[in-house]
Enzyme design. Sequence first.
Site, short mmCIF file in Angstrom:
data_model
loop_
_atom_site.label_atom_id
_atom_site.label_comp_id
_atom_site.label_asym_id
_atom_site.label_seq_id
_atom_site.Cartn_x
_atom_site.Cartn_y
_atom_site.Cartn_z
N ILE A 201 0.88 -1.18 0.00
CA ILE A 201 0.00 0.00 0.00
C ILE A 201 0.91 1.23 0.00
CG2 ILE A 201 -1.73 1.33 1.36
CD1 ILE A 201 -2.81 -1.32 0.40
N HIS A 202 0.80 2.07 -1.01
CA HIS A 202 1.63 3.29 -0.96
C HIS A 202 0.97 4.51 -1.59
CE1 HIS A 202 2.59 2.23 -5.13
NE2 HIS A 202 3.02 3.46 -5.29
N ARG A 203 -0.18 4.38 -2.24
CA ARG A 203 -0.75 5.53 -2.95
C ARG A 203 -1.32 6.55 -1.98
NH1 ARG A 203 -0.25 5.24 -8.16
NH2 ARG A 203 0.14 3.12 -8.86
N ARG A 234 6.65 5.60 2.64
CA ARG A 234 5.49 6.48 2.84
C ARG A 234 4.47 5.85 3.79
NH1 ARG A 234 2.32 10.05 0.08
NH2 ARG A 234 3.51 10.10 -1.83
#
Length: 350
Positions: A201-203, A234
């Site tokens: 998960i990074h968006r 992030r």
Amino acid sequence: MRILSVVGARPQFVKLAPIAGAMAGRAEHVIVHTGQHYDDLMSDVFFRDLGIAAPDVNLAVGSGKHGAQTGAMIAGLEPVFEKYAPDWVLVYGDTNSTLAAAVVATKLHLRVAHLEAGLRSFNRRMPEEHNRVLTDHASDLLLAPTAVAMEHLAHEGLADRSVLVGDVMTDVLYSVRDRLLAEPRPTPFGLPTAGYYVATIHRPDNTDDPARLRGIVEALAGLDRPVLLLAHPRLRALAEQHGIRLDHGALRIHEPLPYPELVAAVMHSAGVVTDSGGLQKEAFLLRVPTTTIRPETEWVETVDLGWNVLANAVDAIAGAVTRPSPPHTDAAPYGDGHAAQAVVNELLGA
Ligand code: UD1
């Protein structure tokens, strides 16, 4: 002929590997790294593992807000392009590094070719969508990975600059997969084959709102098998900032994996849960079912063929991940693993 590639972020190093291989002995290849990604695990490890020569130039731009980061790249790239005066500037994918290089090449009247042209999410909230639309319209040669991408380019009046070359990520994935089949690697944490899921998960749309991030983390933590969560910097930073605990329930937290280890982890998993573009496609090529935590995807073929399900609502994630296996398919919408040769042929012939 001199071709100058500009890369900066993790997925671009993966795409650079087969291009650099195909370029060897056929063209002079200059590699410029913007420094958008700079951690060893986000950058250097890809050059080492995928046998890519060290960049000729590294601008070391680092992280920042979109304007500051992209602006620093533009300022840094201009003298580099002037010095090398390449016959082609080759830009990759949809990051801020892609757009910065396309802007500089255009201003200097250098020919620019866009690899992975024509992808569209039609979601203007995504920085990647701005980057890819603007880059396509600035480019002289649009190297499209799929027939769907060619259609998008035609709809935008760009058909006469577009050519279907296939997807270079298929090239690199197949070569790494074949290496792994010859020399298998252990799975992280000693997890049993098909006994775990791989998640990333990074968006910003998933990480930046604390309530949404917490909902996604809880959905993953509640899954029915261990979840190997490969935590992008992030994600770690925002979880810590919002006081969200990652390491609980089914979750097993791990640093981002080098490419061969990532492919091995996905190959042996029961499924992938992600918001990454590349990983959706890599899982499909390995025929591992995927759940995508986004409202849409650029890689629509993975959904149409039944191997990828979009589950943007947090309460839809568990049902999607535990769905029955999709039907077998021999479809090859991402080419046969020879896209990089086609790219170099286009650049040399044009
Ligand atoms: C970028 C791309 C995205 C791509 C992703 C792959 C843009 C707009 N986005 O997103 O399309 O899918 O790369 O990972 O270009 N950080 C580190 N170390 C690093 C790099 C980043 O700690 O080596 C941290 C920093 O806190 C930084 C944050 O991650 O602010 C985000 O990095 P950034 O390059 O801005 O965007 P990504 O989210 O990685």
